[in-house]
Each structure stands twice: as C-alpha cells, then as structure tokens.
Design a protein around this motif. Structure first.
Motif, PDB file in Angstrom:
ATOM      1  N   GLU A   1    -101.188 -48.522  44.762  1.00 27.15           N
ATOM      2  CA  GLU A   1    -100.751 -49.777  44.145  1.00 27.15           C
ATOM      3  C   GLU A   1    -101.853 -50.835  44.198  1.00 27.15           C
ATOM      4  OE1 GLU A   1     -97.988 -50.464  42.436  1.00 27.15           O
ATOM      5  OE2 GLU A   1     -97.339 -48.397  42.686  1.00 27.15           O
TER       6      GLU A   1
ATOM      7  N   THR B   1    -103.982 -44.352  38.620  1.00 27.98           N
ATOM      8  CA  THR B   1    -104.497 -44.519  39.977  1.00 27.98           C
ATOM      9  C   THR B   1    -103.543 -43.847  40.960  1.00 27.98           C
ATOM     10  OG1 THR B   1    -103.321 -46.585  40.407  1.00 27.98           O
ATOM     11  CG2 THR B   1    -105.469 -46.764  39.334  1.00 27.98           C
TER      12      THR B   1
ATOM     13  N   LYS C   1    -100.880 -58.679  35.521  1.00 26.07           N
ATOM     14  CA  LYS C   1     -99.583 -58.092  35.858  1.00 26.07           C
ATOM     15  C   LYS C   1     -98.860 -57.559  34.625  1.00 26.07           C
ATOM     16  CE  LYS C   1     -98.947 -60.962  39.895  1.00 26.07           C
ATOM     17  NZ  LYS C   1     -99.026 -60.267  41.070  1.00 26.07           N
TER      18      LYS C   1
ATOM     19  N   SER D   1    -106.529 -53.898  37.175  1.00 24.01           N
ATOM     20  CA  SER D   1    -105.967 -54.807  36.172  1.00 24.01           C
ATOM     21  C   SER D   1    -106.559 -56.209  36.291  1.00 24.01           C
ATOM     22  CB  SER D   1    -104.441 -54.839  36.252  1.00 24.01           C
ATOM     23  OG  SER D   1    -104.011 -55.199  37.535  1.00 24.01           O
TER      24      SER D   1
ATOM     25  N   ILE E   1     -99.330 -53.606  33.964  1.00 20.91           N
ATOM     26  CA  ILE E   1     -98.853 -52.624  34.937  1.00 20.91           C
ATOM     27  C   ILE E   1     -97.402 -52.291  34.598  1.00 20.91           C
ATOM     28  CG2 ILE E   1     -98.357 -52.188  37.366  1.00 20.91           C
ATOM     29  CD1 ILE E   1    -100.626 -54.090  38.077  1.00 20.91           C
TER      30      ILE E   1
ATOM     31  N   VAL F   1    -102.112 -49.770  33.207  1.00 23.61           N
ATOM     32  CA  VAL F   1    -102.535 -49.236  34.500  1.00 23.61           C
ATOM     33  C   VAL F   1    -101.316 -48.646  35.190  1.00 23.61           C
ATOM     34  CG1 VAL F   1    -103.625 -49.748  36.710  1.00 23.61           C
ATOM     35  CG2 VAL F   1    -104.342 -50.981  34.663  1.00 23.61           C
ATOM     36  N   LEU F   2    -101.388 -47.371  35.574  1.00 23.43           N
ATOM     37  CA  LEU F   2    -100.271 -46.665  36.188  1.00 23.43           C
ATOM     38  C   LEU F   2    -100.671 -46.068  37.516  1.00 23.43           C
ATOM     39  CD1 LEU F   2     -99.158 -44.619  33.073  1.00 23.43           C
ATOM     40  CD2 LEU F   2     -98.077 -46.666  33.939  1.00 23.43           C
ATOM     41  N   SER F   3     -99.689 -45.877  38.373  1.00 24.85           N
ATOM     42  CA  SER F   3     -99.918 -45.242  39.663  1.00 24.85           C
ATOM     43  C   SER F   3     -99.111 -43.950  39.717  1.00 24.85           C
ATOM     44  CB  SER F   3     -99.478 -46.176  40.788  1.00 24.85           C
ATOM     45  OG  SER F   3     -99.669 -45.576  42.030  1.00 24.85           O
TER      46      SER F   3
ATOM     47  N   ASN G   1    -104.221 -50.393  41.450  1.00 24.70           N
ATOM     48  CA  ASN G   1    -103.653 -50.905  40.192  1.00 24.70           C
ATOM     49  C   ASN G   1    -103.986 -52.376  40.016  1.00 24.70           C
ATOM     50  OD1 ASN G   1    -102.455 -48.488  39.572  1.00 24.70           O
ATOM     51  ND2 ASN G   1    -100.371 -49.189  39.871  1.00 24.70           N
ATOM     52  N   THR G   2    -103.731 -53.141  41.069  1.00 23.57           N
ATOM     53  CA  THR G   2    -103.975 -54.577  41.015  1.00 23.57           C
ATOM     54  C   THR G   2    -105.464 -54.877  40.852  1.00 23.57           C
ATOM     55  OG1 THR G   2    -102.055 -54.916  42.438  1.00 23.57           O
ATOM     56  CG2 THR G   2    -103.596 -56.748  42.242  1.00 23.57           C
TER      57      THR G   2
END
Length: 72
Positions: A25, A22, A48, A32, A51, A68-70, A28-29
């Motif tokens: 942030e 993504t 959590k 997830s 991530i 999940v990555l940013s 991401n949340t």
C-alpha cells in the motif's frame, strides 16, 4: 515509470490507460504521489484519485488515465 507515461501520452494521439501493479500500500501512495508531483495526472487530479479501492471503482477507473493497484 512517470517519464515513460508522460512520453507515451505526449507522442500518442489517444489517451492511453497506464496500470501500475504494486505489492504494498505504501508503494501505491509513493508512486501515485510521484505521478501527481510530475504533473502527469492533470491540473485538477490528485494522487488518491488514481488508486482503485474496489472492483467497481476499478472498472470506472479503467476508462482512461493512470491507475495504481496493489496485489495481495
């Protein structure tokens, strides 16, 4: 994404790793949390936990599951 990951995990004998990239942030949340609410992460896993927070954490999490990555 959640339905795709769930279908692949159901159809395959192995446990594949899914990486979601993504650019924010909060996204991401949101993603997830969606995976957690759909029950895809497993009974004892929380959003959590999927991530990555550092390079070392990323290496450990790439061993299986959903990540999940940013990108910045």
């Amino acid at each position: 994404m959640a339905f795709f990951a769930q279908k692949i995990r159901r159809k395959m004998a192995c446990s594949p790793t899914f990486v979601v990239l993504t650019d924010r942030e909060e996204l991401n949340t949101q993603i997830s949390d969606t995976f957690e609410n759909c029950g895809i992460l497993g009974k004892d896993s929380k959003a959590k936990q999927c991530i990555a927070t550092s390079g070392e954490d990323l290496i450990n999490k790439l061993k299986g599951g959903i990540l999940v990555l940013s990108l910045h």
